[in-house]
Design an enzyme around this catalytic site. Structure first.
Site, PDB file in Angstrom:
ATOM      1  N   ASP A  22       0.829  -1.209   0.000  1.00  0.00           N
ATOM      2  CA  ASP A  22       0.000   0.000   0.000  1.00  0.00           C
ATOM      3  C   ASP A  22       0.865   1.262   0.000  1.00  0.00           C
ATOM      4  O   ASP A  22       1.977   1.244   0.521  1.00  0.00           O
ATOM      5  CB  ASP A  22      -0.913  -0.017   1.237  1.00  0.00           C
ATOM      6  CG  ASP A  22      -2.071   0.960   1.107  1.00  0.00           C
ATOM      7  OD1 ASP A  22      -2.298   1.489   0.000  1.00  0.00           O
ATOM      8  OD2 ASP A  22      -2.742   1.202   2.129  1.00  0.00           O
ATOM      9  N   ASN A  70     -10.553  -2.725  -6.222  1.00  0.00           N
ATOM     10  CA  ASN A  70      -9.733  -1.879  -7.099  1.00  0.00           C
ATOM     11  C   ASN A  70     -10.379  -1.655  -8.469  1.00  0.00           C
ATOM     12  O   ASN A  70     -10.015  -0.719  -9.192  1.00  0.00           O
ATOM     13  CB  ASN A  70      -8.326  -2.459  -7.294  1.00  0.00           C
ATOM     14  CG  ASN A  70      -7.421  -2.275  -6.082  1.00  0.00           C
ATOM     15  OD1 ASN A  70      -6.503  -3.059  -5.857  1.00  0.00           O
ATOM     16  ND2 ASN A  70      -7.669  -1.242  -5.278  1.00  0.00           N
ATOM     17  N   ARG A 196      -5.328  -1.749   8.513  1.00  0.00           N
ATOM     18  CA  ARG A 196      -6.550  -2.439   8.073  1.00  0.00           C
ATOM     19  C   ARG A 196      -6.184  -3.731   7.365  1.00  0.00           C
ATOM     20  O   ARG A 196      -5.076  -3.871   6.855  1.00  0.00           O
ATOM     21  CB  ARG A 196      -7.302  -1.568   7.050  1.00  0.00           C
ATOM     22  CG  ARG A 196      -8.067  -0.416   7.578  1.00  0.00           C
ATOM     23  CD  ARG A 196      -8.955   0.162   6.459  1.00  0.00           C
ATOM     24  NE  ARG A 196      -8.183   0.723   5.364  1.00  0.00           N
ATOM     25  CZ  ARG A 196      -7.656   1.943   5.358  1.00  0.00           C
ATOM     26  NH1 ARG A 196      -7.812   2.723   6.404  1.00  0.00           N
ATOM     27  NH2 ARG A 196      -6.972   2.379   4.307  1.00  0.00           N
ATOM     28  N   GLU A 209       0.623 -13.229  12.641  1.00  0.00           N
ATOM     29  CA  GLU A 209       1.116 -12.031  13.322  1.00  0.00           C
ATOM     30  C   GLU A 209       0.994 -10.879  12.330  1.00  0.00           C
ATOM     31  O   GLU A 209       1.345 -11.022  11.155  1.00  0.00           O
ATOM     32  CB  GLU A 209       2.593 -12.214  13.721  1.00  0.00           C
ATOM     33  CG  GLU A 209       2.810 -13.284  14.773  1.00  0.00           C
ATOM     34  CD  GLU A 209       2.190 -12.925  16.124  1.00  0.00           C
ATOM     35  OE1 GLU A 209       2.095 -11.730  16.442  1.00  0.00           O
ATOM     36  OE2 GLU A 209       1.800 -13.856  16.853  1.00  0.00           O
TER      37      GLU A 209
HETATM   38  C1  FPP Z   1      -1.679   0.110  -3.443  1.00  0.00           C
HETATM   39  O1  FPP Z   1      -1.276   1.452  -3.450  1.00  0.00           O
HETATM   40  C2  FPP Z   1      -1.129  -0.662  -4.560  1.00  0.00           C
HETATM   41  C3  FPP Z   1      -1.871  -1.264  -5.552  1.00  0.00           C
HETATM   42  C4  FPP Z   1      -3.322  -1.193  -5.609  1.00  0.00           C
HETATM   43  C5  FPP Z   1      -1.225  -1.998  -6.658  1.00  0.00           C
HETATM   44  C6  FPP Z   1       0.009  -2.767  -6.364  1.00  0.00           C
HETATM   45  C7  FPP Z   1       0.708  -3.020  -7.626  1.00  0.00           C
HETATM   46  C8  FPP Z   1       2.043  -3.001  -7.820  1.00  0.00           C
HETATM   47  C9  FPP Z   1       3.031  -2.810  -6.734  1.00  0.00           C
HETATM   48  C10 FPP Z   1       2.629  -3.146  -9.186  1.00  0.00           C
HETATM   49  C11 FPP Z   1       2.641  -4.430  -9.886  1.00  0.00           C
HETATM   50  C12 FPP Z   1       2.632  -5.664  -9.108  1.00  0.00           C
HETATM   51  C13 FPP Z   1       3.082  -6.857  -9.542  1.00  0.00           C
HETATM   52  C14 FPP Z   1       2.870  -8.054  -8.711  1.00  0.00           C
HETATM   53  C15 FPP Z   1       3.770  -7.025 -10.816  1.00  0.00           C
HETATM   54  P1  FPP Z   1      -2.402   2.576  -3.552  1.00  0.00           P
HETATM   55  O2  FPP Z   1      -2.561   2.899  -4.993  1.00  0.00           O
HETATM   56  O3  FPP Z   1      -3.620   2.113  -2.854  1.00  0.00           O
HETATM   57  O4  FPP Z   1      -1.718   3.771  -2.796  1.00  0.00           O
HETATM   58  P2  FPP Z   1      -2.458   4.905  -1.926  1.00  0.00           P
HETATM   59  O5  FPP Z   1      -3.080   4.197  -0.770  1.00  0.00           O
HETATM   60  O6  FPP Z   1      -1.304   5.769  -1.510  1.00  0.00           O
HETATM   61  O7  FPP Z   1      -3.414   5.580  -2.811  1.00  0.00           O
END
Ligand code: FPP
Length: 248
Positions: A22, A70, A196, A209
């Site tokens: 996150d 998402n 969360r 954990e």
């Molecule tokens: C959460 O940050 C992250 C995601 C919803 C996407 C995670 C994806 C990657 C790290 C890239 C690709 C992954 C792989 C496995 C190739 P957020 O966008 O919710 O951040 P915020 O809470 O600051 O808005």
């Protein structure tokens, strides 16, 4: 932070680590960039985490890459995440093979664009016999979706007379989850200071954990993972028993 890796006890490693990645959006915003810039930079953290887990001897690593919720994000961001997935998957094949890592997914992958599905399936098939570690990507995953599907599957078996109502057990439920055959995560990490669970592995983390860090996902490096494992190893896992019983 050098030397922190040496403090880890390799005999009591968690066999399964799950990560809620996150903070990509906030990381990008702090730099005055688009949210998608954060996702792009999150890929390096994925690589570091996979590598660190494999090097230590962790057997399962599950990454929450895209949740059911998402899908409600702006179309532009969803498309960027999907393209990033395809490009990352195709680029990482060599590394997964060289490091003997098997890829699996959990989630409603039928809902992913066909190009993503195809790339994923290819990589899953090609890495199927790798044995060092299993990397599990949670894609279009949510725990409530998974549990709803499990309930439907179990109810159908009962309706068809293949399963007796009295025979429904925790084990039968486990067998009908996406995570069938995987050990339960002993350690769940969430980055970016949010405390969360966000619909992630609700059944499976019953005894895990929980470890929260303020580090934003694109800044997450091997040392941060080592810190999380050390914190896990310093805790006493009692499973409902007393401290005296556990130490007896
Ligand atoms: C959460 O940050 C992250 C995601 C919803 C996407 C995670 C994806 C990657 C790290 C890239 C690709 C992954 C792989 C496995 C190739 P957020 O966008 O919710 O951040 P915020 O809470 O600051 O808005």
């Amino acid at each position: 932070m050098s030397g922190i890796k040496n403090q880890i006890n390799l005999n009591t490693l968690p066999s399964h680590i799950a990560v809620i990645m996150d903070g990509n959006g906030r990381w990008a915003k702090m730099k005055g960039k688009l949210r998608t810039f954060g996702h792009e930079n999150g890929v390096k953290s994925v690589r570091e985490t996979v590598e660190a887990c494999a090097e230590l001897g962790v057997k399962y690593l599950t990454l929450y890459a895209f949740s059911t919720e998402n899908w409600n994000r702006p179309k532009f961001e969803i498309n960027a995440l999907m393209s990033l997935l395809v490009s990352t998957i195709s680029k990482e094949e060599k590394t997964l093979m060289e490091n003997n890592i098997r890829l699996q997914t959990i989630g409603n992958t039928d809902s992913l664009p066909s190009k993503v599905r195809k790339e994923l399936q290819q990589l899953i098939d090609r890495t199927a016999t790798n044995t060092r570690m299993t990397l599990v990507l949670a894609l279009s995953y949510s725990s409530r979706w998974e549990l709803t599907e499990a309930v439907k599957a179990i109810a159908a078996q009962v309706a068809e007379g293949k399963l007796k109502l009295e025979s429904i057990s925790e084990d039968i439920i486990n067998q009908n989850l996406q995570t069938v055959g995987m050990p339960e995560p002993e350690l769940l990490i969430r980055t970016s200071g949010e405390h969360r669970i966000s619909n992630f592995l609700l059944w499976q983390i019953s005894y895990a954990e929980l470890y929260f860090t303020d580090v934003l996902w694109p800044d997450f490096r091997k040392e941060h993972l080592y810190e999380a494992i050390l914190s896990y190893q310093q805790r006493e896992r009692r499973f409902g028993m007393t401290s005296e019983q556990v130490n007896a």
